[in-house]
Design an enzyme around this catalytic site. Structure first.
Site, PDB file in Angstrom:
ATOM      1  N   ASP A 112      21.930  40.071  41.947  1.00 60.63           N
ATOM      2  CA  ASP A 112      22.953  39.076  41.644  1.00 60.63           C
ATOM      3  C   ASP A 112      23.886  39.680  40.599  1.00 60.63           C
ATOM      4  O   ASP A 112      23.420  40.328  39.653  1.00 60.63           O
ATOM      5  CB  ASP A 112      22.337  37.811  41.035  1.00 60.63           C
ATOM      6  CG  ASP A 112      21.572  36.965  42.041  1.00 60.63           C
ATOM      7  OD1 ASP A 112      21.372  37.414  43.177  1.00 60.63           O
ATOM      8  OD2 ASP A 112      21.168  35.841  41.669  1.00 60.63           O
ATOM      9  N   HIS A 168      16.602  44.847  43.803  1.00 59.78           N
ATOM     10  CA  HIS A 168      15.906  45.009  45.072  1.00 59.78           C
ATOM     11  C   HIS A 168      16.491  46.172  45.878  1.00 59.78           C
ATOM     12  O   HIS A 168      17.491  46.773  45.480  1.00 59.78           O
ATOM     13  CB  HIS A 168      15.992  43.707  45.866  1.00 59.78           C
ATOM     14  CG  HIS A 168      15.311  42.550  45.183  1.00 59.78           C
ATOM     15  ND1 HIS A 168      14.161  41.971  45.662  1.00 59.78           N
ATOM     16  CD2 HIS A 168      15.617  41.876  44.042  1.00 59.78           C
ATOM     17  CE1 HIS A 168      13.792  40.976  44.853  1.00 59.78           C
ATOM     18  NE2 HIS A 168      14.663  40.913  43.859  1.00 59.78           N
ATOM     19  N   SER A 255      23.198  44.203  31.984  1.00 58.55           N
ATOM     20  CA  SER A 255      22.732  45.420  32.648  1.00 58.55           C
ATOM     21  C   SER A 255      23.640  45.751  33.826  1.00 58.55           C
ATOM     22  O   SER A 255      24.458  44.930  34.235  1.00 58.55           O
ATOM     23  CB  SER A 255      21.293  45.227  33.142  1.00 58.55           C
ATOM     24  OG  SER A 255      20.519  44.526  32.196  1.00 58.55           O
TER      25      SER A 255
END
Length: 292
Positions: A112, A168, A255
């Protein structure tokens, strides 16, 4: 607070993002005194380590409720422990319910966040204020590996503190071990990045190679930043993995993920390219298609 404008991919609406601590960031990255403070203290691991220690402590639990309210978070998407989260970091890298992030066709977003897409790495230097040139060689510190990606596409995904902070696999394939490149802990706030993308070449980072049958070897890199306690890899190296499976997570802080593609191995979605050319990031969710 200073703002940055990004695009909601579904509605195409332009949304203004308020940047926390904008005044401090402008001071650190624009003034002579701020730059000196940045070099002497704020870029160093000890500052992030102290912050990480507190966010792992039981006392940090008190920050969770206000954080959820401030950002109007929908916690129904997430897996919440019966007895609540043990610390703010436990909440920060919370797991998500699989049905909340369906995995799309093609190459998908590994996280996301707010995404920038470039047909070539060289094009990224047109998006940011002129500074040191960003190259695969300066980022990877490996001339041979850099040549493999220097003419390929690149994606940058910025994760704000409110975002889901697990990352992911963008495709199915065989994943290598993760290689660490030591560095500093500069902020990756958009206000800092506007000064130069070279920050990515100075911060601590890790990268892995995902070998795929349809999209070549995708390089997946995680970049640390100020107040990012750790980059934690949870995948098993040198194994075959499925698209959308978990690779790891970031502890507290903003991040960034960077993806490199070999030349001609992926065609990034046109809306992502167009928004980037117009100077805007695009909001994406983990599992959402970003290219073919």
């Amino acid at each position: 607070m200073e703002s940055v404008t990004f695009v909601n991919r579904k509605t195409r609406e332009k949304i203004v993002e308020q940047i926390p601590s904008a005044g401090m960031l402008k001071f650190l990255y624009s003034s002579a005194l701020g730059k000196a403070s940045l070099q002497l203290l704020f870029k160093r691991k000890i500052v992030s380590s102290i912050g990480g220690w507190y966010m792992n402590s039981k006392g940090s639990k008190n920050k969770i409720e206000n954080f959820i309210k401030e950002y109007n978070m929908d916690m129904s998407e997430y897996i919440c422990p019966e007895n609540g989260f043990s610390s703010f970091n436990d909440f920060f890298y919370r797991k998500i319910k699989p049905e909340a992030r369906p995995i799309g066709d093609g190459v998908v977003s590994p996280a996301d966040g707010k995404l920038l897409a470039f047909n070539t790495i060289k094009e990224s230097n047109n998006f940011f204020i002129k500074g040191s040139e960003f190259t695969a060689k300066s980022f990877l510190k490996d001339e041979t590996l850099a040549k493999k990606y220097e003419n390929g596409a690149m994606v940058i995904i910025r994760l704000a503190p409110v975002d889901y902070h697990r990352f992911h696999m963008p495709a199915s394939g065989e994943i290598s071990e993760s290689k660490l490149i030591n560095g500093d802990y500069y902020s990756v706030s958009p206000l800092a990045l506007k000064k130069s993308l070279e920050i990515f070449c100075e911060n601590i980072r890790e990268y892995s190679i995902l070998k795929t049958s349809e999209n070549g070897d995708i390089l997946v890199s995680e970049v640390g930043a100020t107040m990012v306690g750790s980059i934690i890899q949870t995948y098993k190296p040198n194994t075959k993995i499925e698209k959308g499976s978990e690779k790891g997570y970031f502890a507290f802080g903003g991040s960034t993920l960077v993806l490199f593609f070999e030349e001609g191995k992926v065609k990034l979605d046109e809306d992502l390219i167009e928004n980037t050319k117009n100077g805007f990031e695009t909001v994406v969710k983990m599992g959402e298609k970003i290219g073919i």
